[in-house]
Design an enzyme around this catalytic site. Structure first.
Site, PDB file in Angstrom:
ATOM      1  N   ASP A   1     -37.709 -58.163   2.830  1.00  0.00           N
ATOM      2  CA  ASP A   1     -38.454 -59.580   3.278  1.00  0.00           C
ATOM      3  C   ASP A   1     -40.458 -59.331   2.712  1.00  0.00           C
ATOM      4  O   ASP A   1     -40.430 -58.559   2.519  1.00  0.00           O
ATOM      5  CB  ASP A   1     -39.368 -58.812   5.441  1.00  0.00           C
ATOM      6  CG  ASP A   1     -40.072 -59.610   6.194  1.00  0.00           C
ATOM      7  OD1 ASP A   1     -40.552 -60.264   5.532  1.00  0.00           O
ATOM      8  OD2 ASP A   1     -39.936 -59.642   7.286  1.00  0.00           O
TER       9      ASP A   1
ATOM     10  N   HIS B   1     -36.310 -62.091   5.931  1.00  0.00           N
ATOM     11  CA  HIS B   1     -37.523 -62.596   6.743  1.00  0.00           C
ATOM     12  C   HIS B   1     -36.408 -63.405   7.609  1.00  0.00           C
ATOM     13  O   HIS B   1     -36.290 -62.869   9.091  1.00  0.00           O
ATOM     14  CB  HIS B   1     -38.631 -62.647   6.440  1.00  0.00           C
ATOM     15  CG  HIS B   1     -39.363 -63.223   8.275  1.00  0.00           C
ATOM     16  ND1 HIS B   1     -40.190 -61.801   8.498  1.00  0.00           N
ATOM     17  CD2 HIS B   1     -39.510 -63.344   8.659  1.00  0.00           C
ATOM     18  CE1 HIS B   1     -41.013 -62.608   9.871  1.00  0.00           C
ATOM     19  NE2 HIS B   1     -40.792 -63.261  10.002  1.00  0.00           N
TER      20      HIS B   1
ATOM     21  N   CYS C   1     -40.446 -61.585  14.998  1.00  0.00           N
ATOM     22  CA  CYS C   1     -42.096 -61.248  14.257  1.00  0.00           C
ATOM     23  C   CYS C   1     -43.166 -61.846  14.522  1.00  0.00           C
ATOM     24  O   CYS C   1     -43.576 -60.764  15.657  1.00  0.00           O
ATOM     25  CB  CYS C   1     -42.317 -62.804  13.315  1.00  0.00           C
ATOM     26  SG  CYS C   1     -43.037 -63.224  12.091  1.00  0.00           S
TER      27      CYS C   1
END
Length: 357
Positions: free
Chosen positions: A302, A331, A148
Site C-alpha cells: 500500500d 490500497h 481507509c
C-alpha cells in the site's frame, strides 16, 4: 530443432504485430469512449443529510444473515470502489453470499457544510445511519466495515461507544500511526502547511488540492501504471478494469473545512488516535476501549497507507477476538478487482459467517 525455433519466433512476431495494431486502434477508442459506469448494483437511497448518503442494496440471496453490514466509505472518494463492476464488486459478492448490505457514501460538501467537524462524521453521521439500518432491518446488531478514512471514522465511533449496537468491526487499510504516512507528512508539515489560513480563507478544501496531495505521493508508480496501460491496451479485460478504477480514483471529493482542520491537527500532527488522546466532544476515542470482534486487513504494498501506518491498530484494539490479515496488493487492489475476489473477500466472508448469526 531449427524449424521449431523458427516457428516459435514466427508466432511471437505475429503476436507482437497483432498486439501493436490492437494497442493503437484501442488506444484511440480509449480516449473517444464515454466515462464508464460504476456502482450499478441495484440499491435504494434511504437517508441523506447534505454530504451524506445512506444506501441499502437489494438482496440477491434467498437466505440472509441476521446481522446487517454497514460499509463506511472514505471521505475523499465515492463508494463505487465497493461496486466497481459486475463480477468485480465487493457489494455484489456480499449480497450473493447472503448478507444484508448498507453503505455510507459521500457527495461534495456544500459551501455551508464547511463547518462540519470530525465530531459530525463520528458522533452524528454514523449513529444516524446505524439507527436507519436498525429500523429498516429490524435488527439491533450491526457489523461496521470501514475503508481507509472510513475505517478511522468507524474506529473513532466504536471507541466512543464500546457497548453500543456494533457487534463486529472490520477495517481495511486504515491509518493509525499517522507519523508513518510519509508523503502526507511532508505535504502537511507544520512549518509550511498553514491549515488555519487555508480553511479560514476558502472554507471547504477543493478536490483539486486533495487530488494533488494524493498524486504527490508516488509520481513514479503513476507513470508506471500509465505504461502498463499502454502495454496492455490490446487486452480488453485489463483496459476495462483500469478505466473503472481510474474513473473512481480521479473523481475525488472536496473535504469539509473544519473536518480537514481537525484531521490535520488531531490526527496528522498530534497522532491522537495512536496515543489514545483523541477528544471528540468530551469523549476520549481510545481504540483500547474497543472489545467487539475485530478484523483488520492490511495491504502489503500500500503506497497510500503504508503497512507501518496501519499495522499498529491490531495491537491497540482491546478486543480478545481480533485478527489481522496481511495480503499482497495495494490500497485499491486489496478491496477491488480480481485479486480482492481471490484474497480478501473470501477471508472476510469466512470470518463473518459465524459472527453474523
Amino acid at each position: 530443432m531449427a524449424d521449431t525455433n523458427q516457428d516459435d519466433i514466427g508466432n511471437q512476431v505475429q503476436t507482437l504485430i497483432q498486439r501493436t495494431i490492437d494497442r493503437n486502434i484501442k488506444g484511440l477508442e480509449y480516449f473517444r469512449s464515454p466515462k464508464p459506469k460504476l456502482g450499478v448494483t441495484p440499491k435504494d437511497l434511504i437517508f441523506e443529510r447534505g454530504t451524506l448518503k445512506l444506501y441499502h442494496y437489494r438482496p440477491q440471496a434467498d437466505e440472509i444473515y441476521r446481522v446487517p453490514l454497514l460499509l463506511v466509505m472514505a471521505t475523499t472518494n465515492r463508494g463505487s470502489i465497493f461496486d466497481l463492476m459486475p463480477g468485480h464488486s465487493l457489494v455484489e459478492f456480499l449480497l450473493k453470499s447472503g448478507y444484508d448490505v448498507y453503505m455510507m457514501d459521500w457527495e461534495a460538501p456544500l459551501p455551508h457544510e464547511k463547518t462540519l467537524t470530525l465530531a459530525d462524521y463520528t458522533a452524528r453521521f454514523i449513529p444516524e445511519c446505524i439507527e436507519r439500518v436498525q429500523e429498516r432491518s429490524g435488527e439491533d446488531d450491526i457489523t461496521l466495515i470501514g475503508y481507509c478514512m472510513g475505517g478511522v471514522l468507524s474506529v473513532i465511533y466504536q471507541a466512543m461507544h464500546p457497548d453500543g449496537p456494533v457487534k463486529n468491526l472490520i477495517t481495511f487499510t486504515t491509518p493509525t500511526d499517522f507519523s508513518k504516512m510519509e508523503m502526507f507528512n511532508v505535504f502537511t508539515a507544520k512549518e509550511h502547511f498553514d491549515v488555519d489560513r487555508l480553511v479560514d480563507t476558502i472554507g471547504n478544501v477543493p478536490s483539486e488540492m486533495v487530488f494533488q496531495g494524493f498524486s504527490m505521493r508516488t509520481p513514479v508508480s503513476q507513470a508506471a501504471a500509465t505504461a502498463r496501460l499502454y502495454d496492455n491496451m490490446w487486452n480488453d479485460a485489463f483496459v476495462d478494469s483500469y478505466r473503472k478504477v481510474d474513473a473512481w480514483a480521479v473523481d475525488m471529493l472536496p473535504l469539509a473545512g473544519e473536518y480537514f482542520r481537525d484531521t490535520t491537527k488531531k490526527l496528522m500532527w498530534d497522532n491522537e488516535l495512536l496515543t489514545g488522546k483523541l477528544d471528540v466532544e468530551g469523549k476520549i476515542a481510545d481504540p483500547r476501549n474497543i472489545t467487539v470482534p475485530f478484523l483488520h486487513a492490511v495491504a502489503l504494498h500500500d503506497d497510500l497507507v503504508p503497512y507501518e501506518a496501519s499495522h499498529p491498530l491490531i495491537s491497540l484494539v482491546g478486543s480478545e477476538d481480533k485478527e489481522e490479515i496481511v495480503l499482497k496488493g495495494g490500497h485499491v487492489s486489496l478491496v477491488a478487482g480480481a485479486n480482492a475476489a481471490k484474497r480478501l473477500w473470501p477471508a472476510m466472508d469466512a470470518w463473518l459467517q459465524e459472527r453474523s448469526l
